[in-house]
Write an enzyme that holds these catalytic residues in place. Sequence first.
Site, PDB file in Angstrom:
ATOM      1  N   GLU A  59     -15.731 -13.192  36.710  1.00  0.00           N
ATOM      2  CA  GLU A  59     -14.593 -14.040  37.094  1.00  0.00           C
ATOM      3  C   GLU A  59     -13.909 -13.608  38.390  1.00  0.00           C
ATOM      4  O   GLU A  59     -13.692 -14.458  39.269  1.00  0.00           O
ATOM      5  CB  GLU A  59     -13.565 -14.099  35.947  1.00  0.00           C
ATOM      6  CG  GLU A  59     -14.128 -14.618  34.623  1.00  0.00           C
ATOM      7  CD  GLU A  59     -14.706 -13.519  33.743  1.00  0.00           C
ATOM      8  OE1 GLU A  59     -15.328 -12.580  34.282  1.00  0.00           O
ATOM      9  OE2 GLU A  59     -14.548 -13.586  32.520  1.00  0.00           O
ATOM     10  N   ALA A 161     -49.347  -9.696  20.306  1.00  0.00           N
ATOM     11  CA  ALA A 161     -50.364 -10.688  20.694  1.00  0.00           C
ATOM     12  C   ALA A 161     -51.540 -10.506  19.754  1.00  0.00           C
ATOM     13  O   ALA A 161     -52.054  -9.389  19.604  1.00  0.00           O
ATOM     14  CB  ALA A 161     -50.797 -10.460  22.135  1.00  0.00           C
ATOM     15  N   TRP A 176     -58.635  -9.000  27.086  1.00  0.00           N
ATOM     16  CA  TRP A 176     -57.320  -9.437  26.641  1.00  0.00           C
ATOM     17  C   TRP A 176     -57.453 -10.336  25.430  1.00  0.00           C
ATOM     18  O   TRP A 176     -58.468 -11.000  25.252  1.00  0.00           O
ATOM     19  CB  TRP A 176     -56.616 -10.227  27.740  1.00  0.00           C
ATOM     20  CG  TRP A 176     -56.279  -9.427  28.962  1.00  0.00           C
ATOM     21  CD1 TRP A 176     -56.889  -9.512  30.182  1.00  0.00           C
ATOM     22  CD2 TRP A 176     -55.260  -8.439  29.077  1.00  0.00           C
ATOM     23  NE1 TRP A 176     -56.303  -8.627  31.056  1.00  0.00           N
ATOM     24  CE2 TRP A 176     -55.305  -7.957  30.401  1.00  0.00           C
ATOM     25  CE3 TRP A 176     -54.312  -7.902  28.193  1.00  0.00           C
ATOM     26  CZ2 TRP A 176     -54.435  -6.975  30.871  1.00  0.00           C
ATOM     27  CZ3 TRP A 176     -53.452  -6.929  28.658  1.00  0.00           C
ATOM     28  CH2 TRP A 176     -53.524  -6.474  29.980  1.00  0.00           C
ATOM     29  N   THR A 202     -50.685   2.548  19.913  1.00  0.00           N
ATOM     30  CA  THR A 202     -50.826   1.569  20.995  1.00  0.00           C
ATOM     31  C   THR A 202     -51.040   2.273  22.332  1.00  0.00           C
ATOM     32  O   THR A 202     -51.851   1.837  23.151  1.00  0.00           O
ATOM     33  CB  THR A 202     -49.564   0.683  21.057  1.00  0.00           C
ATOM     34  OG1 THR A 202     -49.461  -0.011  19.824  1.00  0.00           O
ATOM     35  CG2 THR A 202     -49.632  -0.318  22.184  1.00  0.00           C
ATOM     36  N   LEU A 210     -46.342  -0.428  30.475  1.00  0.00           N
ATOM     37  CA  LEU A 210     -45.016  -0.831  29.984  1.00  0.00           C
ATOM     38  C   LEU A 210     -43.998  -1.036  31.104  1.00  0.00           C
ATOM     39  O   LEU A 210     -42.801  -0.835  30.924  1.00  0.00           O
ATOM     40  CB  LEU A 210     -44.479   0.168  28.935  1.00  0.00           C
ATOM     41  CG  LEU A 210     -45.362   0.405  27.699  1.00  0.00           C
ATOM     42  CD1 LEU A 210     -44.662   1.362  26.714  1.00  0.00           C
ATOM     43  CD2 LEU A 210     -45.706  -0.896  26.974  1.00  0.00           C
ATOM     44  N   GLY A 301     -47.483  -0.663  17.997  1.00  0.00           N
ATOM     45  CA  GLY A 301     -48.518  -1.393  17.299  1.00  0.00           C
ATOM     46  C   GLY A 301     -48.207  -1.648  15.831  1.00  0.00           C
ATOM     47  O   GLY A 301     -47.049  -1.764  15.433  1.00  0.00           O
TER      48      GLY A 301
HETATM   49  C1  AOF Z   1     -15.676 -10.503  31.403  1.00  0.00           C
HETATM   50  N1  AOF Z   1     -16.503 -10.848  32.406  1.00  0.00           N
HETATM   51  O1  AOF Z   1     -18.388 -10.565  33.595  1.00  0.00           O
HETATM   52  C2  AOF Z   1     -18.076  -9.202  31.684  1.00  0.00           C
HETATM   53  C3  AOF Z   1     -17.192  -8.890  30.584  1.00  0.00           C
HETATM   54  O2  AOF Z   1     -15.188  -1.476  30.978  1.00  0.00           O
HETATM   55  P1  AOF Z   1     -14.920  -2.798  31.606  1.00  0.00           P
HETATM   56  O3  AOF Z   1     -13.535  -2.968  32.136  1.00  0.00           O
HETATM   57  O4  AOF Z   1     -15.966  -3.185  32.639  1.00  0.00           O
HETATM   58  O5  AOF Z   1     -15.011  -3.905  30.424  1.00  0.00           O
HETATM   59  C4  AOF Z   1     -16.187  -4.002  29.666  1.00  0.00           C
HETATM   60  C5  AOF Z   1     -16.082  -5.113  28.648  1.00  0.00           C
HETATM   61  O6  AOF Z   1     -15.780  -6.365  29.279  1.00  0.00           O
HETATM   62  C6  AOF Z   1     -17.387  -5.359  27.919  1.00  0.00           C
HETATM   63  O7  AOF Z   1     -17.509  -4.503  26.807  1.00  0.00           O
HETATM   64  C7  AOF Z   1     -17.274  -6.810  27.512  1.00  0.00           C
HETATM   65  O8  AOF Z   1     -16.465  -6.940  26.354  1.00  0.00           O
HETATM   66  C8  AOF Z   1     -16.536  -7.415  28.686  1.00  0.00           C
HETATM   67  N2  AOF Z   1     -17.506  -7.928  29.674  1.00  0.00           N
HETATM   68  N3  AOF Z   1     -16.036  -9.585  30.478  1.00  0.00           N
HETATM   69  O9  AOF Z   1     -14.569 -11.038  31.322  1.00  0.00           O
HETATM   70  C9  AOF Z   1     -17.688 -10.234  32.604  1.00  0.00           C
HETATM   71  N4  AOF Z   1     -19.243  -8.542  31.880  1.00  0.00           N
HETATM   72 ZN    ZN Z   2     -13.585  -9.191  32.548  1.00  0.00          ZN
END
Ligand code: AOF
Ligand code: ZN
Length: 366
Positions: A59, A161, A176, A202, A210, A301
């Site tokens: 945000e 698979a 494969w 595996t 991997l 596996g």
């Molecule tokens: C949001 N927008 O893009 C994400 C969120 O330790 P902080 O401050 O970075 O907060 C981590 C927490 O924020 C995380 O555990 C999850 O609940 C939230 N992630 N929240 O508003 C975001 N990535």
């Molecule tokens: Zn946030």
Amino acid sequence: MAPRVDHQADLRFMREALAEAVTVLGRTAPNPAVGCVIVKQGRVIARAATAPGGRPHAEPQAIAIAGRRTAGATAYVSFEPCAHFGQTPPCADALIAARIERAVIGCLDPYPPVRGRGVARLRRAGIAVDIGVLEDECRRLNEGFITRVTKRRPFVLLKMAMSLDGRIAAPKPGGWISSEQSRELVHRWRNECDAVMAGAGTVIVDNPRLTCRLKGGRDPVRIVVDAALRTPPQARVYHQRSAAPTVLVTTPENMDRARERYGRKVQLMAVRGSDAGIDIRLLMRDLAASRAISKVLLEGGAHLAASALHARVVDRVAFFVAPIIFGAGIPAIEGLQTSRASHAIRLNNLRARQIGPDWLLEAEPA
Ligand code: AOF
Ligand code: ZN
């Protein structure tokens, strides 16, 4: 006056927020992958996703791009904006300060300091909030984070698979089973999961790397579960040039021998054994707690798959079934000792889709 709501437009812009989030899947640990799109007068004026490493959140980045135009705009956020002072200030406050008029939220954040409080904060400030647009997709996108927060272990996707007669290997190596299209899809999953895991058998039989070989992809952490140290130190998985480590999981008693045998190239992890080897439930809890691993792609596996199913840590199975019959070789799941059908592991919501010449069957254990 409450802003006018156009459901078709809501779906369209939430889809765009989801598309932003998808680009950072697997790159935002320990945080969820979130997309935010800011819309004014029917037009997108900013879009952003959680930064790699989890911060800044989506945000504030979108708000910074939109600048002064955020007043009176609508914010589409795939995951509830945070309400807590963590390592960054609350995103709900940033939306309020930006004078957003309406917020459309995909799904709530189960993280206790946030859960429902982001929404409450926005509403208290007079912002109109709608929750649950494309909710299933938004939840599924962060099923890893949601599982880690609610169950204290990663989401486990069991991928195998197999031939039409349920074999994952012929008696001798070579060739494969699944198609190129199926294998490409698995590389997309490796790109998005935090870790990919395989058992000793595996590694011995298939000698997999991997890693993720997609253009623009990134490697997950590679985890080999080898209680008895049966894998050869020259196995490919221990010699990848990669930004992600290979982790060898063994019993506490075998740690010294493991250090001697595999050297410094692999990271070692000790997990107490159950009768059959490693306690897989403990291992999963430890991966979530010590490495913030939210989503594990379990690639077999037969024995490791059985112990994960038995320990009830598998959240979804994804079986690629190829148009080929072996009539010999290794069965997909081995060692559950199911004595009758009424004791079998049941799954819900079985669905199928065609991937090239193969069928992908997916379902969730009940
Ligand atoms: C949001 N927008 O893009 C994400 C969120 O330790 P902080 O401050 O970075 O907060 C981590 C927490 O924020 C995380 O555990 C999850 O609940 C939230 N992630 N929240 O508003 C975001 N990535
Ligand atoms: Zn946030």
